[in-house]
Motif scaffolding. Structure first.
Motif, short mmCIF file in Angstrom:
data_model
loop_
_atom_site.label_atom_id
_atom_site.label_comp_id
_atom_site.label_asym_id
_atom_site.label_seq_id
_atom_site.Cartn_x
_atom_site.Cartn_y
_atom_site.Cartn_z
N GLU A 89 0.83 -1.21 0.00
CA GLU A 89 0.00 0.00 0.00
C GLU A 89 0.86 1.25 0.00
O GLU A 89 0.56 2.23 -0.70
N LEU A 90 1.95 1.24 0.77
CA LEU A 90 2.85 2.39 0.82
C LEU A 90 3.54 2.59 -0.53
O LEU A 90 3.75 3.72 -0.97
N GLY A 133 9.84 -10.69 19.46
CA GLY A 133 9.69 -9.34 19.99
C GLY A 133 10.09 -8.28 18.98
O GLY A 133 10.62 -7.23 19.34
N LEU A 134 9.82 -8.55 17.69
CA LEU A 134 10.22 -7.63 16.64
C LEU A 134 9.07 -6.72 16.23
O LEU A 134 7.90 -7.07 16.38
N ARG A 135 9.41 -5.55 15.74
CA ARG A 135 8.44 -4.59 15.25
C ARG A 135 8.89 -4.09 13.88
O ARG A 135 10.06 -4.22 13.52
N THR A 136 7.97 -3.50 13.15
CA THR A 136 8.28 -2.99 11.81
C THR A 136 7.96 -1.51 11.72
O THR A 136 6.90 -1.07 12.16
N TYR A 137 8.91 -0.75 11.17
CA TYR A 137 8.59 0.61 10.75
C TYR A 137 8.95 0.73 9.27
O TYR A 137 9.63 -0.15 8.71
N PHE A 138 8.49 1.81 8.64
CA PHE A 138 8.65 1.93 7.19
C PHE A 138 9.32 3.25 6.80
O PHE A 138 9.20 4.26 7.50
N THR A 139 10.01 3.21 5.68
CA THR A 139 10.41 4.42 4.97
C THR A 139 9.80 4.31 3.57
O THR A 139 9.67 3.21 3.04
N LYS A 142 11.88 6.29 -4.87
CA LYS A 142 12.90 5.29 -5.13
C LYS A 142 12.49 3.93 -4.58
O LYS A 142 12.55 2.91 -5.28
N GLU A 143 12.06 3.89 -3.32
CA GLU A 143 11.66 2.61 -2.71
C GLU A 143 10.78 2.83 -1.50
O GLU A 143 10.83 3.87 -0.85
N MET A 159 8.59 6.69 8.74
CA MET A 159 9.55 7.63 9.31
C MET A 159 10.52 8.20 8.28
O MET A 159 10.83 7.57 7.27
N GLU A 160 10.99 9.41 8.60
CA GLU A 160 12.06 10.04 7.86
C GLU A 160 12.99 10.66 8.90
O GLU A 160 12.54 11.32 9.84
N PHE A 161 14.30 10.43 8.75
CA PHE A 161 15.25 10.87 9.77
C PHE A 161 16.08 12.05 9.29
O PHE A 161 16.54 12.09 8.15
#
Length: 363
Positions: A53-54, A278-284, A288-289, A357-359
């Motif tokens: 979707e992203l 105990g893992l989690r997911t975040y997205f960028t 490009k990707e 997220m964007e850093f």
């Protein structure tokens, strides 16, 4: 990359399951004990509809899922902790993984040999758990012997020995090391031992095609046992999964619908293994990707940035963050910013599941 080890008695469907998990894996699946001697290793994508979707939202040229590594470990037998079969070698392979997928045979088939002569999942589980427990007892005894001289003069050695005593007592009562509550400092001290029964477990209940949707009397027993152990269970048919490999998406779904199940057992197993660790997911996401990143629960924004590159963590200034659902509601990152939905988070922010997220950082 974190690892989940697939274990069980010989001929319970471990290698068939592994081959289905990693379609190009070369694990030999044959009808005799000790077919798998060296551990086979394969990485698989963690299914996540959010990533697609992203990618659509950002018109990304590429989407990159997060991954988990599975290790197909040769079948254990009674006496493995004393070196029976190829026991010691197998146990050392298990010691290197982060979580255990314990495949339990819950199907009858006269054409598939059972090393104990009959199908009895609870007996099979007890055999494996006993061997893992005996191995842990041996490890603890050796470690405590080495600590003897240090305990009197070293506070850290004394604390470690006390933690090992708790574990030793539990194991002698037939309990797993993971059932013992330890302080954070104690956990760090005993971690190098790689205790087998300390590792989190999923029971992969291997069923026939006919029993996949509702289970059977065997699977009910395994579920009851898992509930007592606070362990997870996933119902799967290794044989069905091996047949799904060559099917297209529509054919695959039609096949599963015909069996009365919503998704393949492997998809559930991969997700469960990921969560068990105990893992989690975040997205960028961008043109490009779009990419999924794996972090441990409780990681702060700088630590999450460090997963991409250590420079991001060292030079962290702040993070721009928005929840996945909120971003989809906005329709684009630009619109989300216009609505004031994109948050500016500092070094103390604990990243939430599904954050996009964007850093910002200094090199």
């Amino acid at each position: 990359m974190l690892k989940a080890g697939i274990v069980g008695l010989p001929n319970v469907g471990k290698s068939t399951l592994f081959n289905a998990l990693v379609a190009n894996a070369k694990a030999q699946a044959a009808n005799f004990p000790f077919c798998t001697i060296e551990p086979n290793i394969g990485t698989v994508s963690v299914p996540d509809e959010r990533l697609g979707e992203l990618a659509k939202l950002s018109s990304s040229k590429e989407s990159i899922p997060t991954r988990i590594e599975f290790v197909d470990i040769a079948g254990l037998v009674k006496g493995a902790s004393q070196g029976e079969g190829l026991g010691n070698k197998f146990l050392s392979n298990i010691r290197e993984v982060d979580a255990i997928v314990h495949v339990v045979r819950c199907f009858e088939d006269d054409d598939v040999i059972h090393v104990s002569g009959s199908v009895d999942p609870i007996r099979d589980i007890e055999i494996i758990n006993l061997e893992l427990g005996l191995s842990d007892i041996s490890q603890i005894e050796k470690r405590r012997e080495r600590l003897k001289k240090q305990v009197r003069i070293n506070k850290e050695a004394k604390l470690e020995d006390e933690a090992l005593e708790k574990l030793y007592s539990a194991l002698h009562q037939g309990l797993a090391a993971r059932s013992v509550e330890l302080a954070d400092e104690e956990i760090l001290l005993i971690k190098p031992l790689g205790l087998l029964t300390r590792k989190p477990v999923i029971y992969a209940i291997n069923l026939s095609e006919d029993d996949l949707s509702s289970g059977n009397s065997f699977s009910l027993k395994v579920t009851d046992l898992a509930n007592l152990e606070c362990a997870k269970t996933v119902m799967v048919s290794a044989q069905v999964e091996s047949e799904l490999i060559d099917l297209g998406d529509i054919e695959r779904q039609d096949y599963l619908d015909g069996l009365g199940v919503k998704e393949g057992g492997l998809k559930s197993l991969i997700k469960a293994s990921y969560n068990l660790l105990g893992l989690r997911t975040y997205f960028t996401t961008g043109e490009k990707e779009s990419r999924a990143w794996t972090i441990k629960a409780g990681m702060t924004a700088p630590q999450a940035a460090g997963v991409i590159h250590t420079d991001f963590e060292r030079g962290f200034i702040r993070a721009q963050s928005i929840g996945y659902k909120k971003l989809l509601e906005a329709g684009s990152l630009g619109e989300a910013k216009n609505r004031g939905w994109v948050r500016s988070e500092g070094k103390e922010y604990v990243v939430e599941e599904g954050d996009v997220m964007e850093f910002l950082f200094n090199v």
